[in-house]
Design a protein around this motif. Structure first.
Motif, PDB file in Angstrom:
ATOM      1  N   ALA A  51       0.820  -1.216   0.000  1.00 42.44           N
ATOM      2  CA  ALA A  51       0.000   0.000   0.000  1.00 42.44           C
ATOM      3  C   ALA A  51       0.854   1.267   0.000  1.00 42.44           C
ATOM      4  N   SER A  52       2.119   1.146   0.397  1.00 38.77           N
ATOM      5  CA  SER A  52       2.973   2.331   0.527  1.00 38.77           C
ATOM      6  C   SER A  52       3.671   2.733  -0.767  1.00 38.77           C
ATOM      7  N   VAL A  53       3.690   1.854  -1.767  1.00 37.18           N
ATOM      8  CA  VAL A  53       4.358   2.159  -3.035  1.00 37.18           C
ATOM      9  C   VAL A  53       3.534   1.617  -4.200  1.00 37.18           C
ATOM     10  N   SER A  54       3.778   2.171  -5.383  1.00 34.14           N
ATOM     11  CA  SER A  54       3.114   1.629  -6.572  1.00 34.14           C
ATOM     12  C   SER A  54       4.045   0.696  -7.341  1.00 34.14           C
ATOM     13  N   GLY A  55       5.314   0.671  -6.953  1.00 34.67           N
ATOM     14  CA  GLY A  55       6.307  -0.180  -7.603  1.00 34.67           C
ATOM     15  C   GLY A  55       6.370  -1.560  -6.970  1.00 34.67           C
ATOM     16  N   PRO A  56       7.447  -2.273  -7.258  1.00 35.34           N
ATOM     17  CA  PRO A  56       7.583  -3.638  -6.758  1.00 35.34           C
ATOM     18  C   PRO A  56       7.735  -3.718  -5.235  1.00 35.34           C
ATOM     19  N   VAL A  57       7.256  -4.832  -4.699  1.00 33.84           N
ATOM     20  CA  VAL A  57       7.427  -5.184  -3.292  1.00 33.84           C
ATOM     21  C   VAL A  57       8.297  -6.431  -3.294  1.00 33.84           C
ATOM     22  N   VAL A  58       9.537  -6.285  -2.841  1.00 34.29           N
ATOM     23  CA  VAL A  58      10.501  -7.373  -2.899  1.00 34.29           C
ATOM     24  C   VAL A  58      10.716  -7.931  -1.497  1.00 34.29           C
ATOM     25  N   VAL A  59      10.514  -9.225  -1.356  1.00 33.63           N
ATOM     26  CA  VAL A  59      10.744  -9.905  -0.085  1.00 33.63           C
ATOM     27  C   VAL A  59      12.142 -10.506  -0.139  1.00 33.63           C
ATOM     28  N   ASP A  60      13.049  -9.960   0.672  1.00 29.09           N
ATOM     29  CA  ASP A  60      14.429 -10.428   0.762  1.00 29.09           C
ATOM     30  C   ASP A  60      14.470 -11.547   1.796  1.00 29.09           C
ATOM     31  N   LEU A  61      14.742 -12.757   1.325  1.00 28.77           N
ATOM     32  CA  LEU A  61      14.709 -13.934   2.192  1.00 28.77           C
ATOM     33  C   LEU A  61      16.096 -14.427   2.596  1.00 28.77           C
ATOM     34  N   SER A  62      17.113 -13.599   2.387  1.00 31.67           N
ATOM     35  CA  SER A  62      18.482 -14.037   2.673  1.00 31.67           C
ATOM     36  C   SER A  62      18.741 -14.297   4.149  1.00 31.67           C
ATOM     37  N   GLY A  63      17.972 -13.690   5.044  1.00 29.24           N
ATOM     38  CA  GLY A  63      18.201 -13.850   6.475  1.00 29.24           C
ATOM     39  C   GLY A  63      17.314 -14.876   7.156  1.00 29.24           C
ATOM     40  N   VAL A  64      16.591 -15.671   6.378  1.00 33.47           N
ATOM     41  CA  VAL A  64      15.664 -16.652   6.952  1.00 33.47           C
ATOM     42  C   VAL A  64      16.380 -17.974   7.187  1.00 33.47           C
ATOM     43  N   GLY A  65      16.344 -18.441   8.424  1.00 31.50           N
ATOM     44  CA  GLY A  65      16.988 -19.706   8.771  1.00 31.50           C
ATOM     45  C   GLY A  65      16.065 -20.899   8.693  1.00 31.50           C
ATOM     46  N   PHE A  66      14.760 -20.663   8.817  1.00 35.68           N
ATOM     47  CA  PHE A  66      13.776 -21.746   8.809  1.00 35.68           C
ATOM     48  C   PHE A  66      12.443 -21.172   8.367  1.00 35.68           C
ATOM     49  N   ALA A  67      11.692 -21.947   7.627  1.00 35.96           N
ATOM     50  CA  ALA A  67      10.330 -21.573   7.245  1.00 35.96           C
ATOM     51  C   ALA A  67       9.509 -22.854   7.131  1.00 35.96           C
ATOM     52  N   ASP A  68       8.231 -22.766   7.501  1.00 37.41           N
ATOM     53  CA  ASP A  68       7.378 -23.937   7.409  1.00 37.41           C
ATOM     54  C   ASP A  68       6.205 -23.665   6.465  1.00 37.41           C
ATOM     55  N   SER A  69       5.261 -24.577   6.425  1.00 36.33           N
ATOM     56  CA  SER A  69       4.139 -24.465   5.490  1.00 36.33           C
ATOM     57  C   SER A  69       3.267 -23.250   5.772  1.00 36.33           C
ATOM     58  N   SER A  70       3.228 -22.765   7.004  1.00 36.41           N
ATOM     59  CA  SER A  70       2.444 -21.554   7.283  1.00 36.41           C
ATOM     60  C   SER A  70       3.042 -20.351   6.551  1.00 36.41           C
ATOM     61  N   THR A  71       4.348 -20.336   6.384  1.00 32.91           N
ATOM     62  CA  THR A  71       5.018 -19.276   5.637  1.00 32.91           C
ATOM     63  C   THR A  71       4.629 -19.335   4.169  1.00 32.91           C
ATOM     64  N   VAL A  72       4.646 -20.526   3.613  1.00 33.06           N
ATOM     65  CA  VAL A  72       4.247 -20.711   2.214  1.00 33.06           C
ATOM     66  C   VAL A  72       2.823 -20.207   2.017  1.00 33.06           C
ATOM     67  N   ASN A  73       1.943 -20.517   2.942  1.00 34.22           N
ATOM     68  CA  ASN A  73       0.556 -20.069   2.863  1.00 34.22           C
ATOM     69  C   ASN A  73       0.470 -18.538   2.867  1.00 34.22           C
ATOM     70  N   VAL A  74       1.215 -17.880   3.752  1.00 37.23           N
ATOM     71  CA  VAL A  74       1.215 -16.418   3.812  1.00 37.23           C
ATOM     72  C   VAL A  74       1.729 -15.844   2.490  1.00 37.23           C
ATOM     73  N   PHE A  75       2.795 -16.417   1.949  1.00 36.06           N
ATOM     74  CA  PHE A  75       3.343 -15.930   0.677  1.00 36.06           C
ATOM     75  C   PHE A  75       2.330 -16.082  -0.453  1.00 36.06           C
ATOM     76  N   LEU A  76       1.667 -17.219  -0.529  1.00 35.03           N
ATOM     77  CA  LEU A  76       0.673 -17.433  -1.593  1.00 35.03           C
ATOM     78  C   LEU A  76      -0.518 -16.491  -1.444  1.00 35.03           C
ATOM     79  N   GLN A  77      -0.987 -16.295  -0.224  1.00 35.93           N
ATOM     80  CA  GLN A  77      -2.093 -15.366   0.005  1.00 35.93           C
ATOM     81  C   GLN A  77      -1.687 -13.935  -0.348  1.00 35.93           C
ATOM     82  N   ALA A  78      -0.484 -13.536   0.033  1.00 35.86           N
ATOM     83  CA  ALA A  78      -0.006 -12.189  -0.274  1.00 35.86           C
ATOM     84  C   ALA A  78       0.121 -11.999  -1.779  1.00 35.86           C
TER      85      ALA A  78
END
Length: 131
Positions: A51-78
């Motif tokens: 909502a804050s920009v009209s350009g791209p929204v980039v999710v930088d995942l370089s600092g993530v050590g672990f992610a589970d299926s709930s994360t995948v769900n949030v990404f797909l919904q977003a």
């Protein structure tokens, strides 16, 4: 040696979300572990960033050590809510393995670097197609 040394995950598993404007868009840098216990703020953070920009929204995942299926769900919904402006970049080794195992690269735009994700053109809106 002691069993504390063989612990696979650090004690500080908290999700860290940082946003910064960059290249006409916004970069949302994630750090820590993303799981059912702490994922709740991520969806609203991505919506706010979009909502804050009209350009791209980039999710930088370089600092993530672990992610589970709930994360995948949030990404797909977003991605369903934000559309092709939402891009994922700089996947950590764990996230790259997770995305590869479930084939998420075929459903979400994934880029090697944040700069590449920011520079990628947006697809033309359906209304701009030639008849």
């Amino acid at each position: 040696m002691s069993s504390a040394q063989s612990s696979p995950r650090p004690a500080d598993r908290s999700l860290r979300i940082r946003q910064r404007p960059e290249g006409g868009g916004i970069v949302v840098s994630l750090g820590g572990d993303l799981d059912l216990e702490n994922i709740t703020p991520l969806g609203p953070a991505l919506s706010d960033a979009a909502a804050s920009v009209s350009g791209p929204v980039v999710v930088d995942l370089s600092g993530v050590g672990f992610a589970d299926s709930s994360t995948v769900n949030v990404f797909l919904q977003a991605y369903g809510a934000i559309g092709p402006r939402l891009r994922f970049a700089a996947l950590s080794p764990f996230v790259e393995r997770l995305f590869g195992l479930i084939g998420l690269q075929s459903a979400l735009p994934v880029h090697e670097t944040v700069a590449e994700a920011l520079a990628a053109p947006l697809p033309a809106p359906d209304g701009d197609r030639a008849p």
